[in-house]
Design an enzyme around this catalytic site. Structure first.
Site, PDB file in Angstrom:
ATOM      1  N   HIS A  62       1.080  -1.136  -0.002  1.00  0.00           N
ATOM      2  CA  HIS A  62      -0.086   0.065  -0.172  1.00  0.00           C
ATOM      3  C   HIS A  62       0.838   1.262   0.000  1.00  0.00           C
ATOM      4  O   HIS A  62       0.530   2.177   0.717  1.00  0.00           O
ATOM      5  CB  HIS A  62      -1.058   0.088   1.192  1.00  0.00           C
ATOM      6  N   TYR A 324       3.745  -5.282   9.432  1.00  0.00           N
ATOM      7  CA  TYR A 324       3.619  -3.715   9.415  1.00  0.00           C
ATOM      8  C   TYR A 324       4.743  -3.024  10.416  1.00  0.00           C
ATOM      9  O   TYR A 324       5.286  -1.938   9.934  1.00  0.00           O
ATOM     10  CB  TYR A 324       2.232  -3.287  10.023  1.00  0.00           C
TER      11      TYR A 324
END
Ligand code: HEM
Length: 348
Positions: A62, A324
Site C-alpha cells: 500500500h 507492518y
C-alpha cells in the site's frame, strides 16, 4: 494487573508515544515466525521488496496513498456488543491507498484500494484499522499471501504474471480460487469515495456486561459521489476533488457472528443474514499529501485496539502486526521522497 487493563494501558501508551508498530510486533510469540520457520516478519518485508522493488521511505505494501482526516461520530448503538463504541465524536486520521509496494504505480480500477483509520478515543485509547474494498481476503494464511505475491509478480519478459506459476499457486490454494470467485461476483465500486471498506478479519467484541461475540466491520458509503479524473493518479485525484466539494461519509456497520461462523478465515464470508448494527458515521473532510505528522507517519496496525475489542484467532492478524512493524521501522529510518499524489497540484 488484569489482561484487559494491560491491553488498554498498552494501547494508551502507544497512543501517547505514537510508536505503535515496533512494540506490537513483539506479540507474535517467542519464535518470531509466521507459521513456517523461514517466514519471519523481516523475511515477509523482504518479500515485498523483492517483488515490488525497494522504495526508500515508503510503505512496503500500500505504498501509494494520501492522508485524510475527519471525525467518527459513534451513535452508541454499538455498545450493545462492544464497550468501545460509546456515544461521542472522535478525531480521525486516515489514509487512502492502493495495494502493492510501488509508490508511483499508475492508478487502476482493478487494484485493491485501502483505507486506514486511526480513531482517537477517550483516555488515550485508539482504534486502528486498515481495510480494503474487496469483500473477502484472497489468502487464509500469511504463507498464502507471501506465496501469492511471488506467484503473481510480473515476469520481466512479458510484464505480466507467468500463467504457469499462477496456475500452480491456485492449484495449491483452493481457498484463494473460491475467494477470487466471490470477489468477481461482488465487484467493487469504481472509486475511493464510493467504496465500501471491509475490515475482513474477525475481532472479539465485549460489552459492559462482559459478554463477548465475534464481529467484522465495514464502512459503507453514504450518498452518491460522482467525481472523475484522468491521468495516472485518476482515482486519487477524483477522491481529492470529491473531498474538496463536500465531506465524504461512511456508516460503520458491525456484523455479528453466529456460533459456527469462521473467525480464523478471512477468505470466507459470513452468511448474508447475520445481524448488522449501524454504530456511527465517519466523515472525512480534509485531504493532504503525505507529510510529516499526518498519516504518512502512522502505522495502521489492526491489533491496536481499545478495551472492548480484541483480536480473534485469525492468523493474519498477528502476522499483519509484525510485518507492518518491520515496514514501519524500515520506512521511518530511510530518506523521504515526494509522494506521487501532490494534492495542491490536483486541478480544481
Ligand atoms: C499477512 C497478511 C498481511 C500482510 C503481511 C500485510 C502487509 C502490509 C504491509 C507491510 C503494509 C505497510 C505497513 C506500513 O508500512 O505502515 C500494509 C498496509 C496495508 N494493509 Fe496489509 N497486509 C496483510 C493483510 C491485510 C489485510 C487482510 C488487509 C485488509 C483487511 C490489509 C490492508 C492494508 C491496508 C489498507 C494497508 C495500508 C494502510 C496504510 O495506509 O498505512 N492488509 N500491509
Amino acid at each position: 494487573m488484569e489482561k484487559k487493563q494491560l491491553v488498554s494501558r498498552r494501547n494508551a501508551l502507544l497512543g501517547i508515544a505514537g510508536i505503535a508498530a515496533v512494540d506490537v510486533g513483539a506479540f507474535l510469540g517467542v519464535t518470531g515466525r509466521l507459521g513456517t520457520p523461514e517466514l519471519t516478519p523481516a523475511a515477509f518485508a523482504d518479500r515485498f521488496e523483492q517483488v515490488y522493488g525497494k522504495h526508500e521511505g515508503f510503505r512496503r505494501n500500500h505504498a501509494k496513498g494520501v492522508s485524510v482526516a475527519g471525525r467518527f461520530e459513534s451513535n452508541g448503538a454499538g455498545t450493545e456488543v462492544c464497550s468501545a463504541f460509546r456515544t461521542g465524536e472522535y478525531p480521525v486520521t486516515g489514509r487512502f491507498s492502493l495495494s502493492g509496494g510501488m509508490p508511483y504505480a499508475p492508478d487502476a480500477a482493478a487494484t485493491v484500494r485501502g483505507l486506514g483509520l486511526r480513531v482517537e478515543l477517550p483516555h488515550g485509547e485508539q482504534w486502528r484499522t486498515a481495510m480494503v474494498n474487496i469483500p473477502v481476503f484472497l489468502d487464509r494464511t500469511p504463507e498464502g499471501f507471501a506465496d501469492r505475491i511471488v506467484a503473481y509478480a510480473a515476469d520481466p519478459a512479458t510484464g505480466k504474471p507467468d500463467p504457469q506459476r499462477t496456475a500452480e499457486f491456485l492449484r495449491q490454494h483452493p481457498e484463494t480460487v473460491k475467494a477470487m470467485a466471490y470477489v468477481k461476483a461482488h465487484p467493487p465500486s469504481p472509486g475511493f469515495a464510493d467504496s465500501t471498506f471491509h475490515g475482513l478479519n474477525a475481532f472479539l467484541a465485549t460489552n459492559d456486561d462482559g459478554n463477548t461475540v465475534p464481529i467484522r466491520w465495514t464502512f459503507e458509503p453514504v450518498g452518491l459521489t460522482t467525481t472523475q479524473a484522468t491521468g495516472s493518479n485518476h482515482l486519487f485525484d477524483a477522491a481529492v476533488e470529491a473531498v474538496r466539494n463536500a465531506p465524504l461519509r461512511w456508516q460503520l456497520v458491525l456484523t455479528i457472528a453466529e456460533p459456527g461462523d469462521p473467525t480464523g478465515d478471512a477468505t470466507t464470508p459470513w452468511p448474508g443474514n447475520r445481524r448488522r448494527i449501524t454504530a456511527g458515521t465517519l466523515t472525512l473532510s480534509t485531504v493532504e499529501t503525505e507529510a510529516t505528522g499526518n498519516a504518512r507517519d502512522v502505522n495502521f496496525d489492526p491489533t491496536v485496539l481499545p478495551s472492548g475489542l480484541a483480536v480473534s484467532d485469525d492468523p493474519l492478524l498477528s502476522a499483519r502486526s509484525a510485518v507492518y512493524a518491520r515496514s514501519y521501522e524500515r520506512r521511518t529510518g530511510e530518506p523521504k521522497h515526494p509522494s506521487a499524489v501532490q494534492v495542491r497540484e490536483v486541478p480544481a
